[in-house]
Scaffold this motif. Sequence first.
Motif, PDB file in Angstrom:
ATOM      1  N   ASP A 222       7.156   1.733 -11.552  1.00 44.21           N
ATOM      2  CA  ASP A 222       8.566  -0.081 -10.399  1.00 44.21           C
ATOM      3  C   ASP A 222       8.441  -0.951 -11.938  1.00 44.21           C
ATOM      4  O   ASP A 222       8.852  -1.984 -11.650  1.00 44.21           O
ATOM      5  CB  ASP A 222       7.378  -0.196 -10.170  1.00 44.21           C
ATOM      6  CG  ASP A 222       6.557   0.940  -8.735  1.00 44.21           C
ATOM      7  OD1 ASP A 222       7.611   1.993  -7.432  1.00 44.21           O
ATOM      8  OD2 ASP A 222       5.222   1.029  -9.047  1.00 44.21           O
ATOM      9  N   GLU A 223       8.876  -0.302 -12.553  1.00 43.23           N
ATOM     10  CA  GLU A 223       9.353  -0.949 -14.408  1.00 43.23           C
ATOM     11  C   GLU A 223      10.724  -1.142 -13.891  1.00 43.23           C
ATOM     12  O   GLU A 223      11.798  -0.627 -14.531  1.00 43.23           O
ATOM     13  CB  GLU A 223       8.726  -0.825 -15.086  1.00 43.23           C
ATOM     14  CG  GLU A 223       7.651  -1.483 -15.209  1.00 43.23           C
ATOM     15  CD  GLU A 223       6.557  -2.191 -15.687  1.00 43.23           C
ATOM     16  OE1 GLU A 223       7.292  -2.903 -15.244  1.00 43.23           O
ATOM     17  OE2 GLU A 223       5.343  -2.273 -14.930  1.00 43.23           O
ATOM     18  N   VAL A 224      11.123  -2.475 -13.636  1.00 41.35           N
ATOM     19  CA  VAL A 224      12.521  -3.127 -13.449  1.00 41.35           C
ATOM     20  C   VAL A 224      13.305  -3.848 -14.326  1.00 41.35           C
ATOM     21  O   VAL A 224      12.117  -5.544 -13.981  1.00 41.35           O
ATOM     22  CB  VAL A 224      12.912  -3.676 -12.223  1.00 41.35           C
ATOM     23  CG1 VAL A 224      14.512  -3.420 -11.937  1.00 41.35           C
ATOM     24  CG2 VAL A 224      13.218  -1.508 -11.624  1.00 41.35           C
ATOM     25  N   TYR A 444      -1.850  -7.978  -7.381  1.00 40.68           N
ATOM     26  CA  TYR A 444      -1.730  -8.896  -8.147  1.00 40.68           C
ATOM     27  C   TYR A 444      -0.343  -7.508  -8.358  1.00 40.68           C
ATOM     28  O   TYR A 444       0.201  -6.534  -8.479  1.00 40.68           O
ATOM     29  CB  TYR A 444      -2.302  -8.658  -9.285  1.00 40.68           C
ATOM     30  CG  TYR A 444      -2.534  -7.438 -10.069  1.00 40.68           C
ATOM     31  CD1 TYR A 444      -1.969  -7.378 -11.380  1.00 40.68           C
ATOM     32  CD2 TYR A 444      -3.359  -6.136 -10.243  1.00 40.68           C
ATOM     33  CE1 TYR A 444      -2.116  -5.833 -12.042  1.00 40.68           C
ATOM     34  CE2 TYR A 444      -3.861  -4.959 -10.323  1.00 40.68           C
ATOM     35  CZ  TYR A 444      -3.178  -4.907 -11.272  1.00 40.68           C
ATOM     36  OH  TYR A 444      -3.415  -4.064 -12.512  1.00 40.68           O
ATOM     37  N   PRO A 445       0.748  -7.568  -9.318  1.00 43.21           N
ATOM     38  CA  PRO A 445       2.184  -7.630  -9.780  1.00 43.21           C
ATOM     39  C   PRO A 445       2.154  -6.236  -9.889  1.00 43.21           C
ATOM     40  O   PRO A 445       1.516  -5.498 -10.803  1.00 43.21           O
ATOM     41  CB  PRO A 445       2.511  -8.506 -10.953  1.00 43.21           C
ATOM     42  CG  PRO A 445       2.321  -9.641 -11.000  1.00 43.21           C
ATOM     43  CD  PRO A 445       0.683  -9.180 -10.600  1.00 43.21           C
ATOM     44  N   SER A 446       2.829  -5.080 -10.037  1.00 41.12           N
ATOM     45  CA  SER A 446       3.122  -4.043 -10.165  1.00 41.12           C
ATOM     46  C   SER A 446       4.247  -3.696 -11.946  1.00 41.12           C
ATOM     47  O   SER A 446       3.619  -1.955 -11.978  1.00 41.12           O
ATOM     48  CB  SER A 446       3.815  -3.533  -8.504  1.00 41.12           C
ATOM     49  OG  SER A 446       4.840  -3.931  -8.297  1.00 41.12           O
ATOM     50  N   THR A 465      -0.363 -10.139 -16.519  1.00 42.70           N
ATOM     51  CA  THR A 465       0.981  -9.510 -16.860  1.00 42.70           C
ATOM     52  C   THR A 465       1.706  -8.597 -17.084  1.00 42.70           C
ATOM     53  O   THR A 465       2.033  -8.163 -16.398  1.00 42.70           O
ATOM     54  CB  THR A 465       1.564 -10.242 -18.851  1.00 42.70           C
ATOM     55  OG1 THR A 465       2.297 -10.217 -18.693  1.00 42.70           O
ATOM     56  CG2 THR A 465       0.426  -9.794 -20.085  1.00 42.70           C
ATOM     57  N   LEU A 466       0.659  -7.587 -17.184  1.00 39.34           N
ATOM     58  CA  LEU A 466       0.942  -5.960 -17.305  1.00 39.34           C
ATOM     59  C   LEU A 466       0.012  -5.172 -15.617  1.00 39.34           C
ATOM     60  O   LEU A 466      -1.118  -5.640 -15.928  1.00 39.34           O
ATOM     61  CB  LEU A 466       0.451  -5.036 -18.833  1.00 39.34           C
ATOM     62  CG  LEU A 466       1.175  -5.537 -19.873  1.00 39.34           C
ATOM     63  CD1 LEU A 466       1.224  -4.995 -21.092  1.00 39.34           C
ATOM     64  CD2 LEU A 466       2.892  -5.773 -19.467  1.00 39.34           C
ATOM     65  N   PRO A 467       0.484  -4.641 -16.184  1.00 49.12           N
ATOM     66  CA  PRO A 467      -0.170  -3.273 -14.606  1.00 49.12           C
ATOM     67  C   PRO A 467      -1.862  -3.072 -15.014  1.00 49.12           C
ATOM     68  O   PRO A 467      -1.457  -2.113 -16.496  1.00 49.12           O
ATOM     69  CB  PRO A 467       0.398  -2.519 -13.645  1.00 49.12           C
ATOM     70  CG  PRO A 467       1.929  -2.403 -14.518  1.00 49.12           C
ATOM     71  CD  PRO A 467       1.993  -4.115 -14.927  1.00 49.12           C
ATOM     72  N   THR A 552       5.593  -5.261  -5.789  1.00 46.00           N
ATOM     73  CA  THR A 552       5.778  -5.197  -4.321  1.00 46.00           C
ATOM     74  C   THR A 552       5.948  -3.978  -4.638  1.00 46.00           C
ATOM     75  O   THR A 552       7.093  -3.456  -4.813  1.00 46.00           O
ATOM     76  CB  THR A 552       6.940  -6.215  -3.076  1.00 46.00           C
ATOM     77  OG1 THR A 552       6.580  -7.710  -3.819  1.00 46.00           O
ATOM     78  CG2 THR A 552       6.999  -5.606  -2.052  1.00 46.00           C
ATOM     79  N   VAL A 553       5.329  -3.387  -3.517  1.00 43.71           N
ATOM     80  CA  VAL A 553       5.510  -1.521  -3.250  1.00 43.71           C
ATOM     81  C   VAL A 553       5.707  -1.339  -2.437  1.00 43.71           C
ATOM     82  O   VAL A 553       5.385  -1.531  -1.362  1.00 43.71           O
ATOM     83  CB  VAL A 553       4.642  -0.418  -4.826  1.00 43.71           C
ATOM     84  CG1 VAL A 553       4.627  -1.118  -6.057  1.00 43.71           C
ATOM     85  CG2 VAL A 553       3.282  -0.607  -3.619  1.00 43.71           C
TER      86      VAL A 553
END
Length: 587
Positions: A222-224, A444-446, A465-467, A552-553
């Motif tokens: 999901d990395e944008v 937490y952030p995806s 900071t990283l999934p 957000t997934v």
Amino acid sequence: MAILLEQTFERTLDAWVREFSDPVYRGACVHAWLFEDAAARRSAELRLSQAGVQARFYSAYKPLVHFFLDEVDVNGLAGVTVRYPVHASAPPRRFTLEAYPLVGMLDTIEVSFEASGDGLDYEVELRYATARTEQKKVFAPNHVVTDHAGVSSLTPTGWVRVEGADGKLLLDEARPTEYSRMYDAILRTAAGHPWGQDEPYFDRLEVRVELPGIERDTGYEDEVISTFEAMHEEIYFGLLEVFQRHSGRPLGSRGLQPGQIVPDVRHSEREVTLRIATEAFEPVPEVVARSLGTPLSAVNGPLSPERVAHEMQVMGGEPFAVRTRQGRAVRGCYVRGAEPAVVISGGQHANEASGVVGALAAAHVLKARPDAHFVLIGLENPDGYALFGRLCQTNPRHMHHAARYTALGDDLAYREKTPYYELEARIKAYEMSGAQLHVSLHGYPSHEWTRPLSGYLPRHFELWTLPKGFFLVMRHHPGWGGRARALVENITARLAREQPELIRFNARQLAIFEAHAQERGFDMLNGIPVQISESAKERVPLMLISEFPDETVYGDRFRLAQEVQTATALAAVDGYLNCVTRGGAGK
């Protein structure tokens, strides 16, 4: 509405094209770094070529990742070595973290990182299957600044490097861009406004931003790469820091109640505009319970407030409700039974939507058990949830941390004074049930979480900071350490048995995380990262917090998230009954 600032900024790309189109630069070579996407940068290069200037424009944000996306031929690429800078004003692994998700993007290609000097260049070795080797340098434009919070850090910046027609270096300097100028204007305006001393300082502080930037899918998970999302994070947490300092609180304080801060960041290729205004809260209608008929197990995105209300309504038990700052209902229900009581909740941080589904679904399973004894609070922060829904309409995949806290601007679990609003639901739950375990489902952030104008890593949240897959946090009272660990061991063992997809998911994410972080930094139990700590601040002896990377997934990833949240809540209840209240695990 009271407008604090309206301002238009010149687009840096246009300003630099105009500057270097001057005849004095004819025949020069211009290299420039700024916060623009590839199409805009290529267009600027073409315009300068028409003025007789050879130009190359790069991204100042995540330059190594952009180098691989834009310039590296991966066909036949067999191995990569990245020698990364280690700067005295940055954490040692800052530049391996900034290189994320390179290892995931290159997938089966071997990637290794080696520490290098204290400059600002990555040195990259590309090894191909044909035995061809290439050596490249990738500049990472950064400068050391002392920011609005009084913190000195190494921060990405615009940069210009110009060689004249004779090869002499004419310019080599860091420069502000509209990206940094806008952020500085926001914080300067907030810091200079006479807010007074009484919290909250406003109902809502709306910051509307329109600017160019980057929104680029890396092709990995999901990395944008999004400068718009990064600006949202900078505005929100930067303003919290302004108000923390104004109130005399330490940076990172979660008890501060400034009011609701809303960064509304949008893409614009035309004018670069900023408006800052305070607004009064509008009246909120009562939520009408409604179900669309989709089983909770099949839900593939955040539930509507109406669906949450419906699920709470059909749960039965003894309903109760408290009101939020904006007047929304926080609904709870108490189901009495013979077993020791447990509290289950979701949505403390309202942008963590999978926990809401998980809490509701787990409660339905428990309700069918004859002796189940629990309190359910399906959505603890409905004001934040309403904001989350609004922000997702514009940027559905962003993490939206402005919706994390309540409309007062605080974390409800850290509320320091009355009126308690949302926190009152927890207090009621503990008092009516006598529960000693609270299962609080979080996310937490995806994808990568950054603050590129404040040292890059998210201050006070560097761990996230990283999934790194699904994570469990256990906080326990003094004297409860043995029982806390026994419970976490029990939960993780069950999840490992019953959720093989989760274990595979965790292994993939952990491998990429460790490759870039160059360390783990937490314990593992049964393939699941865990953090167990003693805390006397919790209102119950055992506080179990789940963390799925769900911000957000949608689709299959969201279904996995809510399935794991449900399974975790059920495993926690059963583990609590079997190995804590009955099993006699030692202290």
